[in-house]
Design an enzyme around this catalytic site. Structure first.
Site, PDB file in Angstrom:
ATOM      1  CD  GLU A  46      -9.245  14.870 -50.831  1.00  0.00           C
ATOM      2  OE1 GLU A  46      -8.825  16.047 -50.724  1.00  0.00           O
ATOM      3  OE2 GLU A  46      -8.486  13.885 -50.900  1.00  0.00           O
ATOM      4  CE  LYS A 131      -5.996  11.832 -52.928  1.00  0.00           C
ATOM      5  NZ  LYS A 131      -6.107  12.843 -51.844  1.00  0.00           N
ATOM      6  CB  CYS A 180      -7.300  15.837 -53.771  1.00  0.00           C
ATOM      7  SG  CYS A 180      -6.294  17.224 -53.195  1.00  0.00           S
TER       8      CYS A 180
HETATM    9  N1  CDT Z   1      -5.860  16.007 -50.375  1.00  0.00           N
HETATM   10  C1  CDT Z   1      -4.792  16.032 -51.181  1.00  0.00           C
HETATM   11  O1  CDT Z   1      -4.548  15.110 -51.938  1.00  0.00           O
HETATM   12  N2  CDT Z   1      -3.975  17.104 -51.075  1.00  0.00           N
HETATM   13  C2  CDT Z   1      -2.745  17.219 -51.791  1.00  0.00           C
HETATM   14  C3  CDT Z   1      -1.779  17.976 -50.976  1.00  0.00           C
HETATM   15  C4  CDT Z   1      -0.417  17.531 -51.244  1.00  0.00           C
HETATM   16  S1  CDT Z   1       0.723  18.142 -50.064  1.00  0.00           S
HETATM   17  C5  CDT Z   1       1.097  16.736 -49.123  1.00  0.00           C
HETATM   18  C6  CDT Z   1      -2.872  17.865 -53.173  1.00  0.00           C
HETATM   19  O2  CDT Z   1      -2.274  17.351 -54.116  1.00  0.00           O
HETATM   20  O3  CDT Z   1      -3.510  18.912 -53.309  1.00  0.00           O
END
Ligand code: CDT
Length: 314
Positions: A46, A131, A180
């Protein structure tokens, strides 16, 4: 057999001060190594071109434009597209997108999305995803040690969960994408599963420590939850999956690694072991997707829509 060779191209950290040229050169090197190892498809993380910028607060969004792409390819990212063509690879690429397009009221606006694309071996973009599950918050948080401002920097994706059938190394494959946080939501996987997806590609930037852990989530459980989600998503939808990290220490903030390739049995086929640029590769026989799809997860036969009312309404 419908055999394709899948590569996860994990990226190590990108510092805030680093330019596109540095990371694009690293990505080209990973494509070269993927080609040498016989890969047909390569998955990047990402927001692959920049540091994970949602940790930095910028008041005026126009001052954040340098972290986004308005065109793809651009002069700075062209070498990546050249390498994709040179090696005949299919590629998943995550990036921050600025799009000038009408909003839901028909008003033409400058809009920002957390986006991924599938690039065909010709260099043509054949599928785009934006997303849907944006974690974090919109305004500067005084109680957090590290900001996670995805709700500030991006709008919720407006393209649904598309799947396309495209040739990968001479085999037609149903390709789908997540980004993600989407991987933690069974609804995302099922949207793709309902379109007979065979390879789910997803990139992530996951902080190594959960800021809101309240003493209940240790750092090692971050990896567990990431893998648990991907393994369950693959098994329950009879698909291969590739999860790819941007990992390591960015300006003092750590992102977890553990990029992974998973088969439709939900088993790990390959796992990264560093927090750096690292390539992991697996031979995936897409015929394996048939078993789950035609037996225990034959959706047409066994799903019970009449019992699922809450899922789409609450
Ligand atoms: N980039 C991304 O979506 N990261 C999230 C972190 C969540 S903590 C606020 C993830 O689900 O890995």
């Amino acid at each position: 057999n419908r055999l394709i060779t899948v590569a996860a191209a994990q990226l190590g950290p990108i510092q805030r001060a680093e330019g596109r040229d540095v990371v694009v050169a690293r990505m080209v090197r990973l494509l070269e190594r993927a080609h040498q190892r016989g890969a047909n498809v390569v998955v990047f993380p990402e927001l692959a071109f920049t540091t994970f910028f949602p940790r930095w607060y910028v008041e005026n969004l126009d001052e954040a434009d340098g972290w986004y792409e308005e065109t793809l390819p651009s002069p700075a990212t062209q070498p990546l597209f050249d390498a994709i063509r040179r090696y005949g690879l299919t590629c998943y690429l995550g990036y921050a997108e600025i799009a000038h397009e009408p909003d839901e009221n028909g008003v033409l606006r400058k809009r920002r999305f957390n986006t991924s694309v599938v690039i065909a071996p010709s260099g043509e973009i054949v599928l785009k995803y934006r997303k849907v599950h944006l974690p974090g918050h919109k305004e500067f948080s005084t109680i957090r040690k590290v900001q996670h401002l995805e709700k500030r920097y991006f709008e919720v994706g407006n393209l649904g969960f598309p799947v396309t059938r495209a040739p990968v190394g001479g085999v037609d494959v149903n390709l789908g994408m997540l980004i993600c946080n989407d991987r933690r939501w069974p609804e995302s996987w099922r949207e793709l599963g309902l379109q007979q997806v065979e390879l789910v590609m997803l990139g992530y930037n996951t902080p190594a420590v959960n800021q809101e852990n309240r003493g209940f989530e240790a750092p090692y459980q971050r990896q567990f939850h990431s893998q648990l989600s991907i393994q369950a998503g693959c098994y329950q939808n009879a698909t291969f999956g590739v999860g790819v990290a941007k990992a390591g220490n960015e300006d003092g903030f750590e992102l977890m690694g553990h990029s992974v390739i998973v088969n439709p049995q939900g088993e790990v086929m390959a796992l990264a072991s560093t927090w750096d640029d690292e390539l992991i590769v697996a031979d995936c026989n897409l015929a394996m997707c048939e078993l789950g799809r035609s037996t225990i997860f034959n959706f047409a036969q066994h799903r019970r829509l009449e019992a699922y009312q809450r899922i789409a309404t609450q």
